[in-house]
Scaffold this motif. Structure first.
Motif, PDB file in Angstrom:
ATOM      1  N   LYS A   1      77.246  20.661  77.170  1.00 32.12           N
ATOM      2  CA  LYS A   1      76.362  21.974  77.255  1.00 32.12           C
ATOM      3  C   LYS A   1      76.199  21.960  75.742  1.00 32.12           C
ATOM      4  O   LYS A   1      77.012  21.702  74.642  1.00 32.12           O
ATOM      5  CB  LYS A   1      77.129  22.880  77.818  1.00 32.12           C
ATOM      6  N   VAL A   2      75.254  22.774  75.305  1.00 33.75           N
ATOM      7  CA  VAL A   2      74.613  23.104  74.013  1.00 33.75           C
ATOM      8  C   VAL A   2      75.169  24.225  73.799  1.00 33.75           C
ATOM      9  O   VAL A   2      75.146  25.395  74.361  1.00 33.75           O
ATOM     10  CB  VAL A   2      73.024  23.203  74.020  1.00 33.75           C
ATOM     11  N   ASP A   3      76.070  24.376  72.733  1.00 36.21           N
ATOM     12  CA  ASP A   3      76.950  25.768  72.523  1.00 36.21           C
ATOM     13  C   ASP A   3      76.015  26.786  71.759  1.00 36.21           C
ATOM     14  O   ASP A   3      76.171  28.025  72.151  1.00 36.21           O
ATOM     15  CB  ASP A   3      77.808  25.348  71.480  1.00 36.21           C
ATOM     16  N   ASN A   4      75.008  26.418  71.012  1.00 38.10           N
ATOM     17  CA  ASN A   4      73.907  27.304  70.396  1.00 38.10           C
ATOM     18  C   ASN A   4      73.006  26.363  69.816  1.00 38.10           C
ATOM     19  O   ASN A   4      72.996  25.409  69.705  1.00 38.10           O
ATOM     20  CB  ASN A   4      74.310  28.160  69.251  1.00 38.10           C
ATOM     21  N   GLY A   5      71.776  26.969  69.668  1.00 42.17           N
ATOM     22  CA  GLY A   5      70.374  26.461  69.032  1.00 42.17           C
ATOM     23  C   GLY A   5      70.544  26.764  67.486  1.00 42.17           C
ATOM     24  O   GLY A   5      69.041  26.874  67.099  1.00 42.17           O
ATOM     25  N   SER A   6      71.437  26.969  66.643  1.00 42.89           N
ATOM     26  CA  SER A   6      71.178  27.220  65.524  1.00 42.89           C
ATOM     27  C   SER A   6      70.811  26.127  64.377  1.00 42.89           C
ATOM     28  O   SER A   6      70.327  26.489  63.303  1.00 42.89           O
ATOM     29  CB  SER A   6      72.866  27.751  65.097  1.00 42.89           C
ATOM     30  N   ARG A   7      71.003  25.078  64.957  1.00 48.60           N
ATOM     31  CA  ARG A   7      70.599  23.837  64.075  1.00 48.60           C
ATOM     32  C   ARG A   7      69.466  22.831  64.492  1.00 48.60           C
ATOM     33  O   ARG A   7      69.750  21.503  64.692  1.00 48.60           O
ATOM     34  CB  ARG A   7      71.807  23.072  63.370  1.00 48.60           C
ATOM     35  N   PRO A   8      68.340  23.473  65.013  1.00 49.91           N
ATOM     36  CA  PRO A   8      67.351  22.350  65.664  1.00 49.91           C
ATOM     37  C   PRO A   8      66.726  21.166  64.597  1.00 49.91           C
ATOM     38  O   PRO A   8      66.989  21.713  63.349  1.00 49.91           O
ATOM     39  CB  PRO A   8      66.325  23.303  66.268  1.00 49.91           C
ATOM     40  N   VAL A   9      66.589  20.163  65.229  1.00 50.11           N
ATOM     41  CA  VAL A   9      65.874  19.251  64.223  1.00 50.11           C
ATOM     42  C   VAL A   9      64.482  18.821  64.721  1.00 50.11           C
ATOM     43  O   VAL A   9      64.241  18.677  66.034  1.00 50.11           O
ATOM     44  CB  VAL A   9      66.736  17.798  64.290  1.00 50.11           C
ATOM     45  N   ASN A  10      63.585  18.617  63.796  1.00 51.26           N
ATOM     46  CA  ASN A  10      62.124  18.315  64.216  1.00 51.26           C
ATOM     47  C   ASN A  10      62.188  16.761  64.232  1.00 51.26           C
ATOM     48  O   ASN A  10      62.311  16.027  63.078  1.00 51.26           O
ATOM     49  CB  ASN A  10      61.252  18.928  63.197  1.00 51.26           C
ATOM     50  N   VAL A  11      61.640  16.115  65.358  1.00 49.03           N
ATOM     51  CA  VAL A  11      61.630  14.669  65.476  1.00 49.03           C
ATOM     52  C   VAL A  11      60.177  14.129  65.785  1.00 49.03           C
ATOM     53  O   VAL A  11      59.794  14.816  66.579  1.00 49.03           O
ATOM     54  CB  VAL A  11      62.623  13.836  66.388  1.00 49.03           C
ATOM     55  N   GLN A  12      59.757  13.286  64.946  1.00 47.45           N
ATOM     56  CA  GLN A  12      58.664  12.952  64.939  1.00 47.45           C
ATOM     57  C   GLN A  12      58.471  11.434  64.815  1.00 47.45           C
ATOM     58  O   GLN A  12      58.855  10.665  64.039  1.00 47.45           O
ATOM     59  CB  GLN A  12      57.490  13.277  63.586  1.00 47.45           C
ATOM     60  N   VAL A  13      58.017  10.555  66.086  1.00 47.03           N
ATOM     61  CA  VAL A  13      58.017   9.237  66.342  1.00 47.03           C
ATOM     62  C   VAL A  13      56.350   8.852  65.984  1.00 47.03           C
ATOM     63  O   VAL A  13      55.438   9.016  66.956  1.00 47.03           O
ATOM     64  CB  VAL A  13      58.207   8.981  67.570  1.00 47.03           C
ATOM     65  N   GLU A  14      56.144   8.317  64.964  1.00 49.93           N
ATOM     66  CA  GLU A  14      54.857   8.115  64.285  1.00 49.93           C
ATOM     67  C   GLU A  14      54.529   6.366  64.903  1.00 49.93           C
ATOM     68  O   GLU A  14      53.320   6.167  64.985  1.00 49.93           O
ATOM     69  CB  GLU A  14      54.693   7.922  62.884  1.00 49.93           C
ATOM     70  N   ASP A  15      55.480   5.682  65.359  1.00 51.84           N
ATOM     71  CA  ASP A  15      55.278   4.294  65.741  1.00 51.84           C
ATOM     72  C   ASP A  15      55.990   4.271  67.153  1.00 51.84           C
ATOM     73  O   ASP A  15      57.277   3.718  67.351  1.00 51.84           O
ATOM     74  CB  ASP A  15      55.931   3.367  64.839  1.00 51.84           C
ATOM     75  N   ALA A  16      55.320   4.724  68.114  1.00 51.07           N
ATOM     76  CA  ALA A  16      56.000   4.700  69.603  1.00 51.07           C
ATOM     77  C   ALA A  16      55.832   3.226  70.043  1.00 51.07           C
ATOM     78  O   ALA A  16      56.692   2.971  70.973  1.00 51.07           O
ATOM     79  CB  ALA A  16      55.056   5.392  70.622  1.00 51.07           C
ATOM     80  N   LYS A  17      55.199   2.474  69.533  1.00 55.65           N
ATOM     81  CA  LYS A  17      55.295   1.007  69.994  1.00 55.65           C
ATOM     82  C   LYS A  17      56.384   0.206  69.746  1.00 55.65           C
ATOM     83  O   LYS A  17      57.104  -0.424  70.608  1.00 55.65           O
ATOM     84  CB  LYS A  17      54.176   0.111  69.517  1.00 55.65           C
ATOM     85  N   ASP A  18      56.890   0.584  68.548  1.00 60.54           N
ATOM     86  CA  ASP A  18      58.060  -0.160  68.319  1.00 60.54           C
ATOM     87  C   ASP A  18      59.475   0.699  68.460  1.00 60.54           C
ATOM     88  O   ASP A  18      60.761   0.126  68.286  1.00 60.54           O
ATOM     89  CB  ASP A  18      58.343  -0.548  66.627  1.00 60.54           C
ATOM     90  N   CYS A  19      59.134   1.998  68.767  1.00 59.04           N
ATOM     91  CA  CYS A  19      60.263   2.957  69.129  1.00 59.04           C
ATOM     92  C   CYS A  19      59.902   3.597  70.304  1.00 59.04           C
ATOM     93  O   CYS A  19      59.542   4.922  70.270  1.00 59.04           O
ATOM     94  CB  CYS A  19      60.538   3.898  68.128  1.00 59.04           C
ATOM     95  N   PRO A  20      59.941   2.975  71.627  1.00 56.93           N
ATOM     96  CA  PRO A  20      59.488   3.601  72.721  1.00 56.93           C
ATOM     97  C   PRO A  20      60.539   4.922  73.015  1.00 56.93           C
ATOM     98  O   PRO A  20      59.821   5.765  73.881  1.00 56.93           O
ATOM     99  CB  PRO A  20      59.788   2.529  73.909  1.00 56.93           C
ATOM    100  N   ARG A  21      61.571   4.815  72.688  1.00 57.02           N
ATOM    101  CA  ARG A  21      62.310   6.148  73.124  1.00 57.02           C
ATOM    102  C   ARG A  21      63.495   6.498  71.991  1.00 57.02           C
ATOM    103  O   ARG A  21      63.975   5.470  71.123  1.00 57.02           O
ATOM    104  CB  ARG A  21      63.346   5.816  74.329  1.00 57.02           C
TER     105      ARG A  21
END
Length: 803
Positions: free
Chosen positions: A203-223
């Motif tokens: 479970k998530v304890d709190n949302g105090s440190r969210p991270v912004n994730v941007q995948v610019e190369d979805a072909k080489d990084c499908p997930r």
């Protein structure tokens, strides 16, 4: 790859011996190359117990020794001890008589009953280093425990023991590069249930440190998935985790890194932990960085990126070569308090390129470049997060980020029961086939009388065809359960040509080596400059290498010519000037819509025909010497002689182009000095290149020989005066057409050009061999055949018959 038997039992319960498990795995294709026994403490502390010092007094014959009595559980034994800190009432660790202890040098010694300065000693009160528990030898270990005397020390120190099997993992079985993967095979072999890791408490304890994730190369990084964990304490891992890693041959580092390594070997999913405070603006970007960008990896080496590596970056720059190696500035250290934990599925191709170009081979790249399970990242992430909270403390301070825009679908493979039986060589009931596949997590869908559709999960990267499904059935069913038939036979799903191309190539190699030629094998990589300077190769058709090791090996060859000339140069520079070489190889071409490959046979001839001798003067090789080789080669393949065309074009000074209809099958001629100079060859070279793949299609098998006819062969000669532009090939075509079945062979034994005939003319002296395999030729039939030939020569090529 090492697998802990104890950990396997956490996934699937079994009582079978390690030897039996190793046998089953080997029979199923996971070959066990060895079994070793691991103990977290060498010797397992066998014969070592918890004791209590009952009395302690000075040794009567030695100032630095003490005489003690120790209760070791139901028995009190005298022990002479030299430790300065031994005293009455202590709980101590005692090696009893017969126990074996290790030395720092890796040797062992047995505890024996002895007399020390006249006093009996039946054991040894141990220091930390004498038990392999540390380096200290300042005094004996004093324990704070209520355990009864005589308790085995292994219980107190929680000695871990396990059998470890080492599997020689084949490249196709990427799915088995983990304990879970091996357990899946055992599930099918033992027909038992598999227990997957439980992450229900996540479970998530709190949302105090969210991270912004941007995948610019979805072909080489499908997930790409991740989360943050804050307020952790980096420290050494607990004993159970250290023992697990040591059993697999890994050195523990710290609790966070050790957990990522645990998950990698346990679930087959590589993870990476970033120091979150070193990630600019808590932003993760998955992309490629420009060629030439500098990046310093964890091994403190600065590397120049090629622009082809997939990188994990923040807003300032690179943090990690994705799936290969972490960066120096973002790694977890003793001062780390918050982490971003990454779990992803990367394209095997991009990881393979990044690993190869930088010479970095890691446990993570080993798995990524073979293909991991795209459905595993989130499960592994949650399991690792729970372990980090348990061992390193902290709290989960973000939701799970899961960038997976285009989920990878299961593979569907159509299977026919008839093919299963034919390839295995035994009828296997449909129910058994279904049961085996279901036990391997391959779903049987839409079964009917003829077959079914197999639904294969994407973690089985090696199961994509019907033959792969049948192999899965067979390896679980058991090779040993398929009896050998009385006659040997083979079955195939693919079609195979009637002509055995390997046999033909072998026979042609025999022919050439019998004529004094040596076979060479050259590199398929070559210099890009050959195409730009040769005048006959096209630069735009160069197949460039992305991860080139050097400019000299920057492209795939378009011709076997230059790599062969380099071999000639190597030998000529060492005073070996009379050379005969041949090579079977592939040429590569880039096309607008892809790539093309061609199989070629090249033949090189240079120097003298034979070594200098007093018997006869040396003589340079000439064009007929090489052309004769080509003729014999075609005859060996049962390929009719092609049409020829005289050419003067690169790379030759002069040559014959060999054609069958409109299809060019090769060229034979003298190379121009411009071409040989490119490879630094300073003598004349004759070169033949043949389209081997096309010749194989035209070959009617190896030449079939027949009994010599008992009816005699007849020779007749003719002298023709023809235009000098008329080739012998044109003469031969006319003769073959007019001579019919009786004409067996035509040869030239003299050619004349001079003042005795008109200018622009030449004279051929030809021999014709006639034979009928059913009867003796009469003079009438011979004359009719020769008259027919002469009329054809006069009509077709304007020949003057000299009589």
């Amino acid at each position: 790859m090492k697998i802990s038997v104890n950990r396997l039992k956490d996934y699937i319960p079994f009582e079978e011996s390690t030897e039996k498990i190793a046998e089953l795995l080997t029979q199923s294709g996971l070959e066990v190359e060895g079994v070793e026994h691991f103990e977290s403490i060498a010797g397992g502390l066998r014969g070592v117990v918890i004791g209590e010092v009952l009395t302690c007094e000075a040794h009567p014959n030695a100032d630095r020794l003490k005489k003690t009595t120790v209760d070791v559980g139901g028995e009190v034994v005298p022990i002479v001890c030299g430790a300065p800190n031994v005293t009455q009432g202590q709980k101590v660790v005692v090696a009893t008589v017969g126990a074996e202890l290790g030395t720092p040098e890796g040797e062992t010694f047995a505890i024996k009953k002895a007399k020390i300065r006249g006093e009996v000693s039946q054991g040894m009160i141990c220091a930390e280093d004498e038990l392999g528990l540390g380096q200290s030898h300042d005094g004996i270990m004093v324990l704070d425990t209520d355990l009864p005397n005589g308790t085995p020390a292994g219980d107190y120190f929680r000695v871990t023991t396990t059998d470890v099997v080492e599997i020689g993992l084949t490249p196709n079985r990427a799915d088995a590069a983990s304990h879970l993967g091996v357990a899946r095979d055992l599930k099918a072999l033992l027909r038992r249930e598999l227990t997957l890791p439980d992450v229900s408490e996540f479970k998530v304890d709190n949302g105090s440190r969210p991270v912004n994730v941007q995948v610019e190369d979805a072909k080489d990084c499908p997930r790409y998935a991740g989360l943050t964990i804050s307020n952790i304490k980096v420290a050494p891992s607990p004993e159970w985790l250290q023992s697990y890693l040591k059993a697999l041959g890994l050195e523990p580092i710290n609790n966070v890194v050790d957990i990522t390594n645990f998950i990698l070997h346990d679930l087959g999913q590589p993870l990476h932990a970033f120091d979150l405070d070193k990630v600019a603006n808590d932003t993760i970007i998955v992309k490629k960085l420009p060629k030439g960008t500098s990046f310093t990896t964890l091994d403190e080496k600065e590397r120049k990126l090629t622009g082809e590596e997939l990188m994990i970056c923040d807003e300032k720059g690179g943090l990690c070569i994705a799936g290969v190696f972490g960066g120096q500035d973002s790694g977890v250290n003793d001062g780390t308090t918050s982490i971003f934990l990454e779990s992803a599925y990367f394209s095997p191709d991009v990881i393979r390129r990044g690993s190869l170009v930088h010479g970095l081979k890691t446990d993570a790249s080993f798995r990524f470049e073979r293909g991991t399970d795209p459905n595993m990242p989130v499960l592994a992430l949650k399991k690792a997060a729970l372990l980090i909270k348990e061992i390193a403390g902290g709290e989960i301070t973000s939701e799970v980020v899961d960038c997976y825009p285009n989920p990878i679908a299961d593979m569907e493979v159509n299977v026919k029961y008839a093919h299963v039986d034919r390839l295995i060589g035994k009828h296997i009931p449909k129910e058994t086939v279904h049961d085996i596949l279901e036990s391997l997590e391959i779903k049987v869908s839409e079964p009917n009388e003829e077959g079914f559709t197999a639904i294969v999960k994407p973690y089985r990267v090696d199961v994509t065809r019907e033959a792969d499904i049948i192999e899965e059935i067979l390896r679980i069913y058991g090779f040993e359960n398929v009896a050998l038939s009385d006659t040997y036979q083979s079955g195939y799903l693919a079609e195979h040509p009637a002509t055995d191309t390997n046999k033909l190539q072998y026979r042609v190699s025999e022919l050439l080596t019998g004529m004094g030629y040596y076979e060479i094998m050259t590199n398929s990589l070559t210099k890009p400059s050959y195409a730009s300077k040769s005048g006959f190769l096209k630069e735009e058709e160069n197949v460039e290498i992305y991860n080139k090791l050097s400019e000299d090996l920057g492209v795939m060859r378009q011709s076997l010519l230059f790599t062969g000339l380099e071999v000639l140069a190597h030998n000529i520079n060492r005073r070996q000037t009379d050379l005969k070489f041949f090579e079977f190889g592939t040429a590569y071409f880039k096309e607008p819509e892809g790539y093309r490959e061609e199989k070629h046979l090249s033949i090189f001839l240079t120097g003298n025909k034979a070594a200098e001798s007093w018997l006869e003067p040396s003589k340079k090789v000439s064009f007929p010497d090489l052309y004769t080789v080509v003729e014999r080669l075609l005859d060996k393949l049962n390929v009719r002689m092609p049409e020829v065309e005289i050419i003067h074009e690169a790379p030759y000074d002069y040559a014959l182009k060999l054609k069958m209809g409109e299809k060019e099958i090769g060229k034979v001629g003298l190379l121009s000095s411009k071409i040989t100079n490119l490879a630094e060859v300073k003598q004349e070279v004759l070169f033949a290149t043949l389209r081997w793949d096309y010749l194989l299609k035209k070959a009617s098998g190896l030449k079939q020989y027949e009994e010599i006819s008992k009816f005699p062969e007849v020779r007749r000669d003719l002298s023709l005066v023809i235009d000098e532009s008329v080739t012998f090939d044109a003469v031969r075509k006319v003769a073959e057409k007019a001579g019919g079945k009786l004409l067996k062979h035509i040869g030239v034994f003299d050619v004349y050009q001079g003042d005795k005939i008109d200018a622009g003319k030449k004279a051929y002296a030809l021999s014709f061999y006639l034979q009928d395999n059913t009867k003796t030729l009469t003079e009438k039939i011979i004359d009719q055949s020769m008259n027919r030939l002469m009329k054809s020569f006069e009509k077709e090529i304007g020949a003057l018959i000299r009589k």
